[in-house]
Design an enzyme around this catalytic site. Structure first.
Site, mmCIF file in Angstrom:
data_model
loop_
_atom_site.group_PDB
_atom_site.id
_atom_site.type_symbol
_atom_site.label_atom_id
_atom_site.label_comp_id
_atom_site.label_asym_id
_atom_site.label_seq_id
_atom_site.Cartn_x
_atom_site.Cartn_y
_atom_site.Cartn_z
ATOM 1 N N SER A 20 0.842 -1.213 0.000
ATOM 2 C CA SER A 20 0.000 0.000 0.000
ATOM 3 C C SER A 20 0.877 1.264 0.000
ATOM 4 O O SER A 20 0.519 2.267 -0.615
ATOM 5 C CB SER A 20 -0.977 -0.002 1.174
ATOM 6 O OG SER A 20 -0.303 0.173 2.395
ATOM 7 N N ASN A 21 2.033 1.230 0.666
ATOM 8 C CA ASN A 21 2.943 2.390 0.618
ATOM 9 C C ASN A 21 3.499 2.581 -0.793
ATOM 10 O O ASN A 21 3.620 3.711 -1.275
ATOM 11 C CB ASN A 21 4.100 2.205 1.611
ATOM 12 C CG ASN A 21 3.719 2.644 3.010
ATOM 13 O OD1 ASN A 21 3.576 3.827 3.286
ATOM 14 N ND2 ASN A 21 3.524 1.668 3.890
ATOM 15 N N LEU A 50 11.037 -7.259 3.805
ATOM 16 C CA LEU A 50 11.352 -7.958 5.049
ATOM 17 C C LEU A 50 12.746 -8.579 5.106
ATOM 18 O O LEU A 50 13.086 -9.272 6.061
ATOM 19 C CB LEU A 50 10.286 -9.023 5.325
ATOM 20 C CG LEU A 50 8.875 -8.457 5.560
ATOM 21 C CD1 LEU A 50 7.852 -9.566 5.749
ATOM 22 C CD2 LEU A 50 8.861 -7.517 6.763
ATOM 23 N N HIS A 102 9.013 2.513 9.008
ATOM 24 C CA HIS A 102 8.735 1.560 10.091
ATOM 25 C C HIS A 102 7.498 2.061 10.840
ATOM 26 O O HIS A 102 7.358 3.268 11.056
ATOM 27 C CB HIS A 102 9.953 1.485 11.032
ATOM 28 C CG HIS A 102 9.773 0.502 12.139
ATOM 29 N ND1 HIS A 102 9.946 -0.853 11.960
ATOM 30 C CD2 HIS A 102 9.405 0.675 13.435
ATOM 31 C CE1 HIS A 102 9.694 -1.475 13.105
ATOM 32 N NE2 HIS A 102 9.355 -0.568 14.015
ATOM 33 N N GLU A 160 1.431 6.792 7.477
ATOM 34 C CA GLU A 160 2.609 6.339 6.714
ATOM 35 C C GLU A 160 2.527 6.830 5.274
ATOM 36 O O GLU A 160 3.491 7.339 4.716
ATOM 37 C CB GLU A 160 2.682 4.805 6.693
ATOM 38 C CG GLU A 160 3.105 4.181 7.995
ATOM 39 C CD GLU A 160 3.306 2.674 7.856
ATOM 40 O OE1 GLU A 160 3.748 2.195 6.795
ATOM 41 O OE2 GLU A 160 3.004 1.955 8.835
#
Ligand code: GRF
Length: 297
Positions: A96-97, A172, A191, A261
């Site tokens: 989504s970012n 990740l 983060h 975010e």
């Protein structure tokens, strides 16, 4: 003084976001600040809307001109060109970012293009979205079945796309030292907690928000930081505060943080692409405000 300005069809270089009107970052204020009325038309490349706005601004800017691919700023007769930047985004999940950053490059809020997507999960939502938009997808790291690039080949590939900045958005895997050395002060991560709290190995996804709630902390929020060889340890560049409510579940808190975010990453990457990051003598990076270079985000 009233200036009529019609800006049409300028869609690719950070000038037409109605929420963030474009002004030079290093304009020198006139001795006596005046109010100038701009009547400005904004043309949006996406289907957001077409708005006609009246903006009040301080009269610190003599003239602003644009040409495709660069932002030209005229300050006291000096011309400063800002080259459009090439971005690589690294994802492992839904992305989504990444989608939000992509939208901001398309609507011109970010003066850059996403040139390539790197993933360790070629079937993840982020990778699917990239393929849909015609963005090349690179698989990294090398897997046992032989697929995926080695660190060395990845660096070569990023160079071939002329990548200026690397943006981790839910990636990740720990980055190899070779990549970090190849891109000094050019790799960012987001983060979902206020670092240095709730960061480091093992703090990812819902685990972060569960730990925040269990700690009794009243505030959380995203952190954007530079990346070095350790998880979540590089220099902090930007943060935003989000309240932790008494009856929050981890999912509710995650949703509230994720909303911030998206906004924060867009703002930070816009600054990055406009060369508005200043490194303080002690090594702390600061973001210069667009409207006033003496203020920092
Ligand atoms: C975000 O919460 C980000 O802070 C963390 O991973 C998550 C990625 O979410 N690093 P998405 O894939 O961008 O939706």
């Amino acid at each position: 003084m009233e200036i009529q300005s019609s800006i049409f069809g300028i869609s690719s270089f950070g000038i037409h976001n109605p929420k963030t009107p474009f002004f030079p970052s290093k304009a020198t204020p006139l001795s006596a600040p005046k109010q100038v009325l701009f009547k400005t038309h904004f043309s949006l490349s996406s289907n957001l809307s077409f708005t006609k706005q009246t903006l009040k601004v301080s009269a610190s800017v003599a003239k602003v001109e644009c040409e495709i691919g660069t932002i030209n700023i005229f300050e006291d007769g000096l011309k400063r060109k800002i080259r459009k930047k090439n971005l690589a985004v690294f994802v492992s999940g839904g992305g989504s970012n990444f989608k939000s950053l992509h939208e901001a490059t398309v609507n011109g809020f970010i003066h850059g293009d996403i040139s390539v997507l790197v993933t360790n999960k070629p079937d993840c939502g982020g990778a699917e979205f990239a393929r849909d938009k015609g963005i090349p997808v690179i698989s990294f790291p090398k897997l046992k079945d032989g697929s995926g690039l080695s660190s060395h080949v990845l660096v070569t590939a990023l160079r071939s796309y002329k990548v200026d900045f690397i943006l981790l958005a839910g990636f990740l895997k720990l980055l190899p030292a070779e990549l970090i050395k190849a891109y000094p002060r050019s790799i960012l991560n987001i983060h979902p907690s206020l670092l240095p709290a709730f960061g480091g190995k093992g703090y990812y996804g819902m685990k972060v928000h569960e730990a925040v709630i269990a700690s009794g902390a009243r505030y959380s929020g995203p952190t954007i930081h530079y990346v070095d060889e350790e998880y979540d340890r590089g220099r902090i560049l930007a943060q935003r505060i989000v309240p932790v409510l008494a009856n929050d579940t981890a999912e509710e808190l995650a949703g509230r943080v994720l909303h911030e975010e998206h906004k924060l990453y867009q703002e930070v990457v816009a600054a990055l692409c406009e060369d508005r990051i200043i490194w303080r003598e002690d090594g702390v990076p600061l973001i210069q405000c667009k409207e006033n270079p003496n203020l920092y985000m």
